[in-house]
Design an enzyme around this catalytic site. Structure first.
Site, mmCIF file in Angstrom:
data_model
loop_
_atom_site.group_PDB
_atom_site.id
_atom_site.type_symbol
_atom_site.label_atom_id
_atom_site.label_comp_id
_atom_site.label_asym_id
_atom_site.label_seq_id
_atom_site.Cartn_x
_atom_site.Cartn_y
_atom_site.Cartn_z
ATOM 1 N N ASP A 76 0.831 -1.200 0.059
ATOM 2 C CA ASP A 76 -0.475 0.138 -0.058
ATOM 3 C C ASP A 76 0.643 1.644 -0.416
ATOM 4 O O ASP A 76 0.763 2.150 -0.944
ATOM 5 C CB ASP A 76 -1.060 0.632 1.483
ATOM 6 C CG ASP A 76 -1.687 1.029 1.565
ATOM 7 O OD1 ASP A 76 -2.523 1.766 0.121
ATOM 8 O OD2 ASP A 76 -1.398 1.271 2.111
ATOM 9 N N HIS A 77 2.103 1.229 0.653
ATOM 10 C CA HIS A 77 2.679 2.823 0.788
ATOM 11 C C HIS A 77 3.486 2.410 -0.393
ATOM 12 O O HIS A 77 4.521 3.283 -0.235
ATOM 13 C CB HIS A 77 3.160 2.376 1.980
ATOM 14 C CG HIS A 77 2.760 2.699 3.630
ATOM 15 N ND1 HIS A 77 2.953 2.742 4.673
ATOM 16 C CD2 HIS A 77 1.507 3.104 3.447
ATOM 17 C CE1 HIS A 77 2.298 2.683 5.457
ATOM 18 N NE2 HIS A 77 1.197 2.582 4.898
ATOM 19 N N ASP A 78 3.721 1.242 -0.810
ATOM 20 C CA ASP A 78 4.765 1.408 -2.067
ATOM 21 C C ASP A 78 3.942 1.912 -3.479
ATOM 22 O O ASP A 78 4.606 2.638 -4.104
ATOM 23 C CB ASP A 78 5.036 0.091 -2.420
ATOM 24 C CG ASP A 78 6.345 -0.256 -4.225
ATOM 25 O OD1 ASP A 78 7.002 0.693 -3.446
ATOM 26 O OD2 ASP A 78 5.876 -0.489 -4.623
ATOM 27 N N HIS A 109 -6.462 -1.603 7.542
ATOM 28 C CA HIS A 109 -6.415 -0.646 8.868
ATOM 29 C C HIS A 109 -7.221 -1.620 10.275
ATOM 30 O O HIS A 109 -6.472 -1.616 10.973
ATOM 31 C CB HIS A 109 -6.230 0.206 9.118
ATOM 32 C CG HIS A 109 -5.340 1.281 7.977
ATOM 33 N ND1 HIS A 109 -6.254 2.802 7.252
ATOM 34 C CD2 HIS A 109 -3.974 1.337 7.981
ATOM 35 C CE1 HIS A 109 -4.870 3.436 7.057
ATOM 36 N NE2 HIS A 109 -3.217 2.092 6.914
#
Length: 760
Positions: A238-240, A321
């Site tokens: 996700d953060h990538d 989350h």
């Protein structure tokens, strides 16, 4: 909760969305050419307001001092790199300019009408140029070299040569539905309490968190199928692929209010290929939805846009989350609870690398991820207090709330409501409480949601998708399965360099890649000797674990390159401040040159081996004078730029010093060095004047005598100058000493004794 700054990527979208759809369109608009002379002044004022707000933010955030709040910490973790910062600045200037012009002419536009509809094409062109948006909206220049055709650029640009900005970094998120803003431009839904949505105001995001999402840390249902590593992998990718930088400013431009210390509603204060597609995504979507929305690979599709979508980045892929466990578990070599390393509450691990260094290293954490279940996403147990009450805990009491951030993020990005997205995915709209209960099995949760939002159309898409019933053998409901599936298919099919595309790897190389797994990655990069065959399935030790020796791995011999030994080219000498790499094009050996950062290539970038040798001479690498770039200066206006070999330095005038970005001068909090010199000289002058004054007084007070200023020094003490009578001629030294002694005694009884520094 306090309002959040609009993300820089939203501002990038503003650049993209505001101009091109209107510049190319011919129609009569309210602003004509007679008004164009006013634009330059408006833009200059907008630039001044934006730069003032940004500099104020830099002054607060970049000082070399301890971070004081979670807001600053989050800002540092998402600080835009220079190019992203420039785009964000240009977009903020654009937005400020349009809002200013709208106020100046008192435009009467409908809520559904975009503010730029009321501006002429010429005006929009001027704004696009002067704000700095235009260069970032034009197609990039794509290199035509052997390497560029064989490997993707680090920015992702030029993947699709017909649409070189598709899927590239520093571009706008794709909108699959038109944005919804209360003012038609940038004001999020629910920001103005006087604006009703389907007859009702939207609930504050913090209230939604408190009443629907948040549960105690102790209320956790374990996932009986998947390990905690499934959650960790989702966070990683996700953060990538969906990481967005923080806005460069958090101040309201017109009022100058700080978004972190005010509740005032002002702009912009709104609060890996194989493993992912083969192993991760099918478990999230379930087999049926994966087949429906992703399906098997059928080759590269030049019409597929791989750009990450707005709704995927800010809502759908944030489902993970709800799978985060409040405890970080650390296990010993037998995959049991570690007696010396108990579990840590999540808030105890935020920005605490020493916990990793002094807590047994990485291996205990990896064992915990492999052998402990993930938190199951249950409708009445969506997110624990570690995320809603203790996110980024620091030395003070201020914390963040991840659920509220997610809700507000969706509103900031102009995402339409829950039902609009269900309709987009071909799912039925939920119009009544009975309809909602078919999608959300928990009646109490459905009732709470309707009690807050009053109407199904008002429900935020992140909450609606998160609360839906799971699909069979999935970890998402139908809406998020659709949105995530569509995005993953676009990322795969629209990627010219996808690993399954026939031109990227040989058959032998693809065969080796198919052997690879996350379990093999863990074996190769940790001290673990036994792992599950499927790292995402929670298992019991030792029966569900295999020796690393039996986990298949890739044979890199499939990538060994060979070059003909009888060619006449050989190897050229190395290039100073640069290098070259080998490539093969149409069966011929090719060298592609590049320069180190801070240097530019002069000569031919690519050399090809021919029957006569290399077709060109090797190029040179010349130093770039970054300081001469007036369009994109490397240093902030508060600093002076000095060019160096391969780089530059930003210098600050005393008493300012460079902030943490190395480009901006911030107040050091001390006096300038010149001030200290002045103070020292003044002190010396005052001391000298005092000594001179004392001498004059001594002479005046000894009127009628011949005063002397003998120096007396006792026991290493400070030399003293004293007023005294002159010794008569012929007085012996002993007598003089006695006389001095008497005078000193007399002085001790009341006479003034003058003590001056030796230097005077």
């Amino acid at each position: 909760m306090r309002a959040w700054a609009v993300l820089a990527v939203t501002l990038i979208m503003a650049c993209t969305e505001a101009f091109f759809p209107f510049i190319s369109r011919g129609k009569e608009l309210l602003w004509g050419k007679p008004e164009e002379s006013r634009v330059a002044g408006v833009l200059e004022e907008s630039k001044r307001l934006v730069d003032t707000a940004m500099y104020a933010t830099m002054q607060r955030n970049l000082k070399k001092r301890e971070i004081l709040s979670p807001h600053q910490l989050l800002s540092f973790s998402k600080l835009p790199e220079p190019t992203s910062g420039e785009i964000a600045r240009a977009a903020e200037i654009m937005e400020t300019s349009i809002q200013a012009m709208k106020r100046k002419v008192n435009l009467k536009i409908q809520q559904s009408q975009h503010p730029t509809d009321a501006l002429s094409e010429d005006l929009l062109s001027i704004i696009a140029n002067m704000s700095g948006c235009l260069p970032y909206m034009l197609p990039p220049k794509c290199p035509n070299t052997c390497l560029a055709n064989k490997y993707r650029l680090i920015t992702g640009a030029c993947n699709n040569r017909d649409h070189p900005r598709w899927g590239a970094s520093n571009t706008a998120l794709a909108r699959w539905l038109p944005p919804v803003y209360e003012d038609g431009f940038s004001q999020p839904r629910g920001w103005n309490p006087s604006i009703l949505h389907n007859g009702f105001p939207l609930p504050p995001v913090r209230e939604v968190t408190r009443h629907v999402i948040q549960v105690s840390n102790e209320v956790v249902t374990d996932d009986d199928r998947y390990s905690d590593l499934l959650m960790a992998w989702g966070q990683y990718i996700d953060h990538d692929i969906a990481f967005t930088p923080q806005s460069t400013s958090k101040a309201a431009f017109r009022g100058g209010a700080d978004c972190q210390v005010t509740c005032e509603n002002q702009n912009p204060c709104f609060p890996i290929q194989i493993i992912t597609l083969r192993d991760y995504v099918p478990r999230i979507l379930g087999p049926e939805a994966f087949q429906q929305y992703v399906g098997p690979y059928e080759g590269y599709d030049s019409a597929a846009n791989p750009t990450v979508s707005n709704v995927f980045s800010t809502a759908a892929f944030r489902f993970g989350h709800a799978t985060i466990h409040p405890l970080v578990r650390r296990l010993d070599a037998g995959f049991q609870e570690h007696p010396g390393l108990p579990g840590l509450w999540l808030h105890e691990t935020f920005f605490s690398p020493w916990t990793l260094l002094h807590g047994g290293g990485l291996d205990p954490l990896i064992r915990g991820l492999l052998a402990r279940p993930a938190k199951l996403q249950v409708q009445d147990q969506l997110m624990n207090e570690e995320l809603t009450e203790r996110l980024f805990v620091l030395s003070n009491s201020s914390t963040l709330d991840l659920a509220s951030i997610n809700l507000q993020r969706g509103r900031d990005h102009g995402l339409p409501g829950y039902n609009e997205w269900r309709e987009f995915c071909g799912l039925p709209r939920l119009e009544t409480p009975a309809d909602l209960s078919t999608a959300i099995a928990s009646r109490s949760v459905a009732d709470k949601i309707l009690d807050l939002y009053k109407h199904p159309d008002n429900i935020d898409v992140w909450l609606g998708g998160l609360a839906e019933n799971f699909l069979p053998r999935a970890r998402t409901g139908p809406l998020f399965a659709c949105l995530i599936g569509k995005q993953m298919k676009a990322l795969r099919d629209g990627d010219w360099f996808w690993w399954e595309n026939s031109h990227v790897f040989t058959d032998a190389q693809r065969h080796e890649l198919e052997k690879h797994s996350l379990s093999r990655v863990i074996c190769d990069n940790t001290g673990l000797t036994r792992v599950p065959v499927d790292a995402f399935r929670v298992g019991k030790f030792p029966e569900d674990f295999e020796s690393c020796d039996s986990i298949p791995g890739m044979n890199l011999e499939a990538w060994r390159e060979t070059f003909p030994q009888d060619d006449k080219c050989g190897f050229p000498e190395s290039v100073e401040n640069g290098d070259f790499v080998h490539c093969e094009e149409s069966g011929r050996r090719v060298l592609v040159y590049s320069c180190r950062h801070g240097y530019e290539l002069q000569g031919h970038e690519q050399l090809t081996c021919t029957q006569e040798g290399w077709d060109f001479q090797p190029p040179l690498c010349k130093d770039v004078n970054e300081c001469a770039d007036g369009a994109h200066p490397p240093c902030h206006a508060s600093a002076r730029c000095r060019n160096t070999k391969g780089g530059f330095q930003c210098l600050c005038a005393d008493p300012y010093e460079l902030g943490g970005d190395g480009r901006t001068c911030v107040d050091s909090g001390r006096l300038p060095r010149a001030t200290w010199v002045s103070i020292s000289l003044a002190a010396l002058l005052i001391g000298g004047l005092a000594g001179l004054t004392s001498t004059v007084i001594c002479r005046w007070t000894r009127a009628g005598t011949k005063p002397t200023l003998p120096i007396s020094e006792t026991g290493g003490g400070t030399p003293r100058l004293r007023c005294g009578k002159h010794r008569g001629a012929g007085t012996s030294p002993q007598g003089a000493a006695a006389q001095d002694s008497e005078q000193e005694s007399a002085g001790m009884e009341g006479r003034d004794t003058h003590r001056l520094p030796r230097a005077l």
